[in-house]
Design a protein around this motif. Structure first.
Motif, PDB file in Angstrom:
ATOM      1  N   GLU A   1       2.038   7.731   0.007  1.00  0.00           N
ATOM      2  CA  GLU A   1       1.062   7.203  -0.951  1.00  0.00           C
ATOM      3  C   GLU A   1       0.049   8.277  -1.328  1.00  0.00           C
ATOM      4  OE1 GLU A   1      -0.635   4.550  -3.533  1.00  0.00           O
ATOM      5  OE2 GLU A   1       1.278   4.431  -2.462  1.00  0.00           O
ATOM      6  N   LEU A   2      -0.331   9.103  -0.375  1.00  0.00           N
ATOM      7  CA  LEU A   2      -1.263  10.190  -0.677  1.00  0.00           C
ATOM      8  C   LEU A   2      -0.628  11.224  -1.592  1.00  0.00           C
ATOM      9  CD1 LEU A   2      -3.098  10.972   2.692  1.00  0.00           C
ATOM     10  CD2 LEU A   2      -3.905   9.608   0.778  1.00  0.00           C
ATOM     11  N   ALA A   3       0.618  11.576  -1.300  1.00  0.00           N
ATOM     12  CA  ALA A   3       1.278  12.644  -2.050  1.00  0.00           C
ATOM     13  C   ALA A   3       1.762  12.202  -3.418  1.00  0.00           C
ATOM     14  CB  ALA A   3       2.450  13.194  -1.238  1.00  0.00           C
ATOM     15  N   GLY A   4       2.073  10.923  -3.574  1.00  0.00           N
ATOM     16  CA  GLY A   4       2.570  10.429  -4.849  1.00  0.00           C
ATOM     17  C   GLY A   4       3.948  10.967  -5.166  1.00  0.00           C
ATOM     18  N   PRO A   5       4.229  11.335  -6.424  1.00  0.00           N
ATOM     19  CA  PRO A   5       5.572  11.812  -6.805  1.00  0.00           C
ATOM     20  C   PRO A   5       6.007  13.067  -6.064  1.00  0.00           C
ATOM     21  CG  PRO A   5       4.270  11.232  -8.735  1.00  0.00           C
ATOM     22  CD  PRO A   5       3.332  11.205  -7.566  1.00  0.00           C
TER      23      PRO A   5
ATOM     24  N   LEU B   1     -11.228   9.539  12.524  1.00  0.00           N
ATOM     25  CA  LEU B   1     -10.639   8.334  11.937  1.00  0.00           C
ATOM     26  C   LEU B   1     -11.225   8.066  10.558  1.00  0.00           C
ATOM     27  CD1 LEU B   1      -9.811   5.060  13.792  1.00  0.00           C
ATOM     28  CD2 LEU B   1     -10.851   4.992  11.537  1.00  0.00           C
ATOM     29  N   ALA B   2     -12.546   8.182  10.444  1.00  0.00           N
ATOM     30  CA  ALA B   2     -13.190   7.941   9.154  1.00  0.00           C
ATOM     31  C   ALA B   2     -12.729   8.952   8.118  1.00  0.00           C
ATOM     32  CB  ALA B   2     -14.710   7.999   9.314  1.00  0.00           C
ATOM     33  N   GLY B   3     -12.583  10.213   8.543  1.00  0.00           N
ATOM     34  CA  GLY B   3     -12.124  11.237   7.619  1.00  0.00           C
ATOM     35  C   GLY B   3     -10.700  11.005   7.157  1.00  0.00           C
ATOM     36  N   ALA B   4      -9.828  10.632   8.111  1.00  0.00           N
ATOM     37  CA  ALA B   4      -8.433  10.380   7.754  1.00  0.00           C
ATOM     38  C   ALA B   4      -8.302   9.191   6.815  1.00  0.00           C
ATOM     39  CB  ALA B   4      -7.617  10.137   9.021  1.00  0.00           C
ATOM     40  N   ALA B   5      -9.081   8.141   7.090  1.00  0.00           N
ATOM     41  CA  ALA B   5      -9.009   6.963   6.236  1.00  0.00           C
ATOM     42  C   ALA B   5      -9.604   7.231   4.857  1.00  0.00           C
ATOM     43  CB  ALA B   5      -9.733   5.796   6.909  1.00  0.00           C
ATOM     44  N   ALA B   6     -10.694   8.026   4.806  1.00  0.00           N
ATOM     45  CA  ALA B   6     -11.368   8.279   3.534  1.00  0.00           C
ATOM     46  C   ALA B   6     -10.521   9.088   2.574  1.00  0.00           C
ATOM     47  CB  ALA B   6     -12.693   8.987   3.781  1.00  0.00           C
ATOM     48  N   THR B   7      -9.557   9.852   3.084  1.00  0.00           N
ATOM     49  CA  THR B   7      -8.703  10.625   2.184  1.00  0.00           C
ATOM     50  C   THR B   7      -7.950   9.713   1.219  1.00  0.00           C
ATOM     51  OG1 THR B   7      -6.913  10.600   3.828  1.00  0.00           O
ATOM     52  CG2 THR B   7      -8.364  12.504   3.825  1.00  0.00           C
ATOM     53  N   ALA B   8      -7.803   8.455   1.585  1.00  0.00           N
ATOM     54  CA  ALA B   8      -7.119   7.512   0.703  1.00  0.00           C
ATOM     55  C   ALA B   8      -7.857   7.347  -0.620  1.00  0.00           C
ATOM     56  CB  ALA B   8      -6.977   6.155   1.391  1.00  0.00           C
TER      57      ALA B   8
ATOM     58  N   PRO C   1     -10.990   5.080  -8.155  1.00  0.00           N
ATOM     59  CA  PRO C   1     -12.350   4.548  -8.019  1.00  0.00           C
ATOM     60  C   PRO C   1     -12.440   3.545  -6.880  1.00  0.00           C
ATOM     61  CG  PRO C   1     -11.646   4.556 -10.318  1.00  0.00           C
ATOM     62  CD  PRO C   1     -10.437   4.899  -9.494  1.00  0.00           C
ATOM     63  N   GLY C   2     -13.629   3.401  -6.339  1.00  0.00           N
ATOM     64  CA  GLY C   2     -13.818   2.528  -5.186  1.00  0.00           C
ATOM     65  C   GLY C   2     -13.501   1.074  -5.441  1.00  0.00           C
ATOM     66  N   ASN C   3     -13.427   0.677  -6.696  1.00  0.00           N
ATOM     67  CA  ASN C   3     -13.123  -0.728  -6.983  1.00  0.00           C
ATOM     68  C   ASN C   3     -11.640  -0.963  -7.237  1.00  0.00           C
ATOM     69  OD1 ASN C   3     -12.938   0.610  -9.387  1.00  0.00           O
ATOM     70  ND2 ASN C   3     -14.111  -0.889 -10.589  1.00  0.00           N
ATOM     71  N   GLU C   4     -10.805   0.061  -7.039  1.00  0.00           N
ATOM     72  CA  GLU C   4      -9.364  -0.090  -7.238  1.00  0.00           C
ATOM     73  C   GLU C   4      -8.697  -0.565  -5.943  1.00  0.00           C
ATOM     74  OE1 GLU C   4      -7.522   0.179  -9.843  1.00  0.00           O
ATOM     75  OE2 GLU C   4      -8.922   0.998 -11.308  1.00  0.00           O
ATOM     76  N   ALA C   5      -7.836  -1.558  -6.058  1.00  0.00           N
ATOM     77  CA  ALA C   5      -7.197  -2.129  -4.867  1.00  0.00           C
ATOM     78  C   ALA C   5      -6.276  -1.133  -4.181  1.00  0.00           C
ATOM     79  CB  ALA C   5      -6.416  -3.382  -5.252  1.00  0.00           C
ATOM     80  N   ARG C   6      -5.604  -0.264  -4.956  1.00  0.00           N
ATOM     81  CA  ARG C   6      -4.623   0.641  -4.354  1.00  0.00           C
ATOM     82  C   ARG C   6      -5.263   1.597  -3.359  1.00  0.00           C
ATOM     83  NH1 ARG C   6       0.326   1.858  -6.907  1.00  0.00           N
ATOM     84  NH2 ARG C   6       1.585   3.223  -5.590  1.00  0.00           N
ATOM     85  N   GLY C   7      -6.398   2.173  -3.732  1.00  0.00           N
ATOM     86  CA  GLY C   7      -7.070   3.089  -2.825  1.00  0.00           C
ATOM     87  C   GLY C   7      -7.546   2.404  -1.556  1.00  0.00           C
ATOM     88  N   TRP C   8      -8.099   1.203  -1.697  1.00  0.00           N
ATOM     89  CA  TRP C   8      -8.587   0.482  -0.520  1.00  0.00           C
ATOM     90  C   TRP C   8      -7.432   0.000   0.350  1.00  0.00           C
ATOM     91  CZ3 TRP C   8     -13.186   0.729   1.440  1.00  0.00           C
ATOM     92  CH2 TRP C   8     -14.252   1.107   0.616  1.00  0.00           C
ATOM     93  N   TRP C   9      -6.297  -0.346  -0.265  1.00  0.00           N
ATOM     94  CA  TRP C   9      -5.118  -0.709   0.532  1.00  0.00           C
ATOM     95  C   TRP C   9      -4.669   0.479   1.368  1.00  0.00           C
ATOM     96  CZ3 TRP C   9      -0.225   1.614  -0.478  1.00  0.00           C
ATOM     97  CH2 TRP C   9       0.783   1.185   0.384  1.00  0.00           C
ATOM     98  N   THR C  10      -4.642   1.667   0.768  1.00  0.00           N
ATOM     99  CA  THR C  10      -4.225   2.863   1.492  1.00  0.00           C
ATOM    100  C   THR C  10      -5.209   3.194   2.601  1.00  0.00           C
ATOM    101  OG1 THR C  10      -3.347   3.668  -0.618  1.00  0.00           O
ATOM    102  CG2 THR C  10      -3.411   5.219   1.204  1.00  0.00           C
TER     103      THR C  10
ATOM    104  N   ALA D   1      -4.240   3.263   6.617  1.00  0.00           N
ATOM    105  CA  ALA D   1      -4.476   4.414   7.499  1.00  0.00           C
ATOM    106  C   ALA D   1      -5.362   4.037   8.677  1.00  0.00           C
ATOM    107  CB  ALA D   1      -5.103   5.555   6.705  1.00  0.00           C
ATOM    108  N   ALA D   2      -6.469   3.348   8.401  1.00  0.00           N
ATOM    109  CA  ALA D   2      -7.409   3.012   9.473  1.00  0.00           C
ATOM    110  C   ALA D   2      -6.772   2.107  10.520  1.00  0.00           C
ATOM    111  CB  ALA D   2      -8.649   2.337   8.884  1.00  0.00           C
TER     112      ALA D   2
END
Length: 209
Positions: free
Chosen positions: A30-34, A140-147, A156-165, A169-170
């Motif tokens: 999910e981080l790397a994408g295509p 842990l916070a750093g690894a999760a925040a990379t999402a 953006p912080g209001n996008e579901a995809r980023g928060w799901w990722t 991770a967390a």
């Protein structure tokens, strides 16, 4: 509760480790994408197989802990280091780590697992557990925040995809910390029912390491 069979504990641990590593690989994709590439050695040899081995070793640690431990069994606390070592066998991986810092995430996952596991184990000096807990929480916070800030998941912080990722991770990292705490925890013994004093519980702390 009777201690689990060693074979059963190792087999279940390997299964859980396999599932954990496969889920963590999905997070990496999910981080790397295509640009993400699924292949036999990079995915199975460097991530999924090590996850199964680490899970099996921690399952073994659980079985030993429930039997009062044995000499040297706490060395199984180093099992998560396999997450850092296995990717180094990829072509050019060591050079990339030394020159560009690529692959440092795998080292961070291993350190997070061991440091966090020690921090929540309830054993060892309190100050050391606090230090390890703080450092592990930062990792842990750093690894999760990379999402939210890297790759395709930089949304953006209001996008579901980023928060799901981020939550994926967390939660995976917290599960790893819980599993990695097993070799650090106090050992247990299981006395026969007739030998339990005053009708007390079947299990309790033991001095064996």
């Amino acid at each position: 509760m009777a201690p689990p069979s060693v074979r059963v504990a190792v087999a279940l641990g390997a299964l859980f480790g396999f599932a954990w590593a496969a889920a963590f690989r999905a997070y990496m994709s999910e981080l790397a994408g295509p640009a993400s590439k699924i292949d036999w050695f990079g995915t199975f040899g460097a991530i999924v197989l090590p996850g199964a081995i680490v899970g099996g070793l921690l399952g073994w640690a659980h079985a030993l802990r429930m039997r009062g431990g044995r000499p040297g069994w706490r060395w199984l606390a180093l099992a998560p280091l396999l997450f850092a070592v296995a990717p180094m066998f990829l072509p050019g991986a060591l050079e990339a780590l030394l020159t560009e810092g690529l692959g440092g995430g795998a080292v961070g996952v291993a350190l997070l697992a061991m440091g966090g596991g020690f921090a929540i184990s309830g054993r060892g000096p309190l100050w050391a557990r606090i230090v390890c807990g703080v450092l592990s929480a930062v990792l842990l916070a750093g690894a999760a925040a990379t999402a939210l800030f890297l790759g395709r998941a930089a949304l953006p912080g209001n996008e579901a995809r980023g928060w799901w990722t981020l939550l994926l991770a967390a939660s995976l990292l917290m599960i790893l910390v819980l599993a990695a705490s097993i070799p650090f925890r106090p050992v247990l013994t299981h006395a026969p029912a007739g030998l339990r004093p005053n009708g007390g519980p079947e299990s309790g702390s033991s001095g064996r390491e």
